[in-house]
Structure formats: C-alpha cells, structure tokens
Enzyme design. Structure first.
Site, PDB file in Angstrom:
ATOM      1  N   TYR A 110       0.841  -1.198   0.000  1.00  8.68           N
ATOM      2  CA  TYR A 110       0.000   0.000   0.000  1.00  8.68           C
ATOM      3  C   TYR A 110       0.875   1.247   0.000  1.00  8.68           C
ATOM      4  O   TYR A 110       1.670   1.476   0.903  1.00  8.68           O
ATOM      5  CB  TYR A 110      -0.903   0.044   1.237  1.00  8.68           C
ATOM      6  CG  TYR A 110      -1.949  -1.045   1.314  1.00  8.68           C
ATOM      7  CD1 TYR A 110      -2.289  -1.816   0.209  1.00  8.68           C
ATOM      8  CD2 TYR A 110      -2.610  -1.293   2.510  1.00  8.68           C
ATOM      9  CE1 TYR A 110      -3.244  -2.805   0.278  1.00  8.68           C
ATOM     10  CE2 TYR A 110      -3.577  -2.289   2.592  1.00  8.68           C
ATOM     11  CZ  TYR A 110      -3.890  -3.045   1.480  1.00  8.68           C
ATOM     12  OH  TYR A 110      -4.839  -4.026   1.571  1.00  8.68           O
ATOM     13  N   ALA A 268     -18.500  -1.466   0.149  1.00 10.14           N
ATOM     14  CA  ALA A 268     -18.403  -1.514  -1.313  1.00 10.14           C
ATOM     15  C   ALA A 268     -17.732  -0.266  -1.874  1.00 10.14           C
ATOM     16  O   ALA A 268     -18.211   0.339  -2.833  1.00 10.14           O
ATOM     17  CB  ALA A 268     -19.771  -1.730  -1.934  1.00 10.14           C
ATOM     18  N   GLN A 269     -16.627   0.113  -1.230  1.00 11.13           N
ATOM     19  CA  GLN A 269     -15.834   1.251  -1.667  1.00 11.13           C
ATOM     20  C   GLN A 269     -16.672   2.522  -1.811  1.00 11.13           C
ATOM     21  O   GLN A 269     -16.451   3.348  -2.691  1.00 11.13           O
ATOM     22  CB  GLN A 269     -15.104   0.925  -2.969  1.00 11.13           C
ATOM     23  CG  GLN A 269     -14.156  -0.257  -2.822  1.00 11.13           C
ATOM     24  CD  GLN A 269     -13.370  -0.559  -4.063  1.00 11.13           C
ATOM     25  OE1 GLN A 269     -13.333   0.228  -5.004  1.00 11.13           O
ATOM     26  NE2 GLN A 269     -12.729  -1.709  -4.079  1.00 11.13           N
ATOM     27  N   GLY A 270     -17.648   2.661  -0.924  1.00 13.33           N
ATOM     28  CA  GLY A 270     -18.481   3.862  -0.894  1.00 13.33           C
ATOM     29  C   GLY A 270     -19.820   3.715  -1.579  1.00 13.33           C
ATOM     30  O   GLY A 270     -20.710   4.556  -1.397  1.00 13.33           O
ATOM     31  N   LEU A 272     -22.317   1.831  -1.033  1.00 11.59           N
ATOM     32  CA  LEU A 272     -23.462   1.603  -0.155  1.00 11.59           C
ATOM     33  C   LEU A 272     -23.735   2.772   0.797  1.00 11.59           C
ATOM     34  O   LEU A 272     -24.669   2.702   1.592  1.00 11.59           O
ATOM     35  CB  LEU A 272     -23.250   0.320   0.661  1.00 11.59           C
ATOM     36  CG  LEU A 272     -23.342  -0.983  -0.123  1.00 11.59           C
ATOM     37  CD1 LEU A 272     -22.931  -2.165   0.742  1.00 11.59           C
ATOM     38  CD2 LEU A 272     -24.755  -1.184  -0.671  1.00 11.59           C
ATOM     39  N   THR A 273     -22.942   3.806   0.735  1.00 14.13           N
ATOM     40  CA  THR A 273     -23.104   4.917   1.684  1.00 14.13           C
ATOM     41  C   THR A 273     -24.242   5.846   1.322  1.00 14.13           C
ATOM     42  O   THR A 273     -24.709   6.615   2.168  1.00 14.13           O
ATOM     43  CB  THR A 273     -21.819   5.758   1.757  1.00 14.13           C
ATOM     44  OG1 THR A 273     -21.621   6.419   0.486  1.00 14.13           O
ATOM     45  CG2 THR A 273     -20.606   4.894   2.074  1.00 14.13           C
TER      46      THR A 273
END
Length: 379
Positions: A110, A268-270, A272-273
């Site tokens: 990373y 889900a990398q945003g 679902l926000t």
C-alpha cells in the site's frame, strides 16, 4: 476500503447513545448458511468493544480501519498525494483512536513504489502511532500488515525478510497480526512455514491469510495447527452486495475452524453509503466498477438501508457495517480518509440490527448481481 461521507448520527464507541445493557448485548447472527462448528468456535465477545481474533490470544476492536488509501496514488486519492491528504489521513487515525477503534490494517504494497504509490502506508501508520504515543505512552494499537506473495519470493525466509522490512517501516519490534496478502503463484507451504517462524520468533502475536479459498484456508489451518499455531484470520472482500464468502464456503469454513473473517471493502468502496448516484458516480477506477447502471440497480436497497438507519438514528454506512458484524465472526475494516469517516465508523457498534432486518437486507441485495471490486479475490 471505501469512503463514507454521511455524518448524521455519528457516534463513537464510548458515546453511542444506547444504554449499557444494549452495549453489552451480543450481536445477533443472521440465518446465512454455515457449516457445523467441528472445531468448537468460541463466542468471540470478550468485552464491550473487543473480540478475540480466531483461536489466537489477540483481542481487537470489533471494527478496524483499512489504511489502503494512505499514501496511495494508483487507485485512491485521484492519483495525487499532497500535504492536505497527509493531514487528513493523520486526522483519520487520531479520530479512530478517539472513538475507540485501535485495529489498523495496512500492507507492504500500500502506497509503496512497487504499487506506484507516493509514500508507504506502513511508514505513515508507524509515524502516526509514534506521534500519538508521545502524548499517550500507554496507548495500545493493534497493527495488522501483510506479506506480498510476489512471484520471485520463494520459501519461508522471504516471509521473515519482508516482515522485518515492514517492522522497520512501522518503527516497531513486532506487530499484532501478519497476513499473507494473496495466495502464492508457486505454492504456499513455504509461506505458511514463514508465518509459523514469525510467531515462534516473537515478531508477531497472530498470523492470518487474505483472499484464500476454502481449500487453501483448510490447508493453511492444518499446516499451522501441526506446529500448535492457530490461523487467526482470513481477510476477504465481503459486503452486503458482495457476499461471495457466504456463497463459496469461505465464511462457513472460517466459522467451522474458528478463523475470524476480516472484511475489506465492507461498504463496497463507498457504493453503499448513499453518497453516489447514477448521476454522480465515483471518480477514478471505482467509476469503472460502480457504473451508473450498477448504481441505478442499487437505489432501492440504498433507500431501504436509509429507512432502517433512520429507525436507529444511524447512517447508511453504520447500518451496512453493523450488518456485517451481525453475521458473527466478522470484523469489517472500512477505509478512513478523513476524521469524519472514522467517527462515523465508530457508530457502527454498540447496537444491533434485528434478525428480520438482517434477513431483509440480504434478500434485497440478493436481487442485485454482484460486481467484483479491486483487488480481485481468489487469485
């Protein structure tokens, strides 16, 4: 690791607004299919905010923070890294600690030059911990990092060598959890031996794997068990709309063997926000995954998540993280890029969705075809 920008109803571990009775109550488990627990999976709860990681003696918070985005310029941060993003990452770290979240997941790749990053996530995490400990010497932080099973790395020695490099970047003498980031191209036996050596040499408290299938998981578990070392965790892509671990036997096998599931990309990398819509899709590589067509199909589910969240005075993000916690034996590790996101994640614990709500959300999500995030699991 994903962004979450809704901040309504933010609550830290210490101030969720619920009674102590509710804070102590165990999370309900859903009716998802699972195998019988032949190894006798113990109840994971050890106190209000922490649980035991698999069969190890390591206790970690029920939600962790993913540090994939810290220093990264190949997938996150719009391919740029600057002083503001550095400050935001540090603020996210400190806000996490303030909310009682003390598990941080990073990896040697990373932010590294190997992945075309700007600065190593391990270096940043080590720096943030060191600076915080100057003010709070007694602070305990659980560091989880990962070994990259690159094709030219062979044998158990490569694991120990990489681990020592990670320890140097982190500025510590040992870490709480060391994981194999993905299965090796030429086999995994040597890597598993390396994990065992790391435990025996006192360099790590617990060991795990990541992106491992059911068969590989069983093999790693058996190999370590022969040395009297528990396989503590398997880190996989897992969210309400990406439930492959339930469908391919990985979740059931983890439950059977007493291996904790660490869920990356849990929101889900945003997607679902509720932040993103068909008219406002995410930028960068995520926009090629969560397209306007996908986001259109998600809208009824996102609306229902919001309705359920309103009942508890929780955000969409807090609901979908709690949904994962309700599966039992799962620790979600959403990525925090800002202090606001970290505070929001803290509000995902200390309360519980009902069994009916857990099942309803799964049923609605089952009508949506899953999309594969990055990195692709089951390599």
């Amino acid at each position: 690791m994903a962004m979450a920008m809704q901040v309504t109803g933010i609550a830290c571990f210490s101030s969720s607004g619920f009674s102590q009775r509710h804070q102590r109550r165990n999370f309900r488990r859903s009716a998802a299919p699972r195998a019988a627990a032949s190894e006798g999976l113990a109840s994971p709860s050890v106190d209000d905010n922490k649980l035991k990681l698999g069969g190890s003696e390591l206790k970690v918070t029920k939600v962790g923070i993913g540090a994939w985005s810290w220093g990264d310029t190949s997938y996150w941060n719009n391919f740029q890294w600057d002083d503001k993003k550095m400050k935001d990452a540090k603020d996210a770290f400190n806000a996490s600690i303030d909310c009682g979240i003390t598990l941080f997941d990073t990896a040697e790749v990373y932010g590294s030059k190997l992945s075309f990053g700007a600065i190593s996530s391990e270096t940043l995490l080590g720096r943030f911990i060191s600076e915080r400990k100057k003010r709070e010497p007694e602070l305990e932080v659980a560091i989880a990092t990962k070994f990259a099973a690159l094709p030219w790395r062979l044998g158990r020695e490569s694991v120990l060598c990489a681990l020592k490099d990670s320890l140097s970047r982190l500025g510590v003498s040992s870490v709480e959890l060391y994981q194999l980031h993905w299965p090796g191209l030429w086999g995994n036996e040597g890597y598993i031996d390396g994990l065992g050596d790391a435990v025996e040499q006192g360099l790590v408290k617990a060991v795990g794997v990541s992106n491992y299938s059911e068969s590989r998981l069983r093999a790693a578990y058996k190999q370590l068990k022969q040395r009297g070392i528990p396989l503590a965790s398997n880190q996989v892509n897992y969210s309400l709309i990406y439930r492959k671990p339930e469908e391919n036997g990985v979740k059931a096998t983890c439950d059977e063997l007493g291996v904790t599931v660490i869920a990356y990309s849990p929101i889900a990398q945003g997607a679902l926000t509720g932040k993103y819509t068909p008219m406002n899709p995410p930028s960068g590589p995520r926009g090629r995954i969560y397209t306007p067509d996908v986001l259109t199909k998600l809208q009824p589910l996102i609306k229902r998540i919001g309705e359920i969240g309103g009942k508890y005075e929780k955000t969409n993000t807090q609901v979908v993280l709690n949904w994962l916690i309700c599966q039992g034996n799962v620790i979600p590790i959403p990525g925090a890029k800002t202090a606001e996101q970290a505070k929001e994640f803290g509000g995902s614990v200390g309360w519980s969705l009902s069994t009916d709500e857990v099942d309803e959300l799964r049923s609605m999500a089952s009508e949506i075809s899953p999309v594969i995030g990055f990195p692709v699991e089951m390599l």
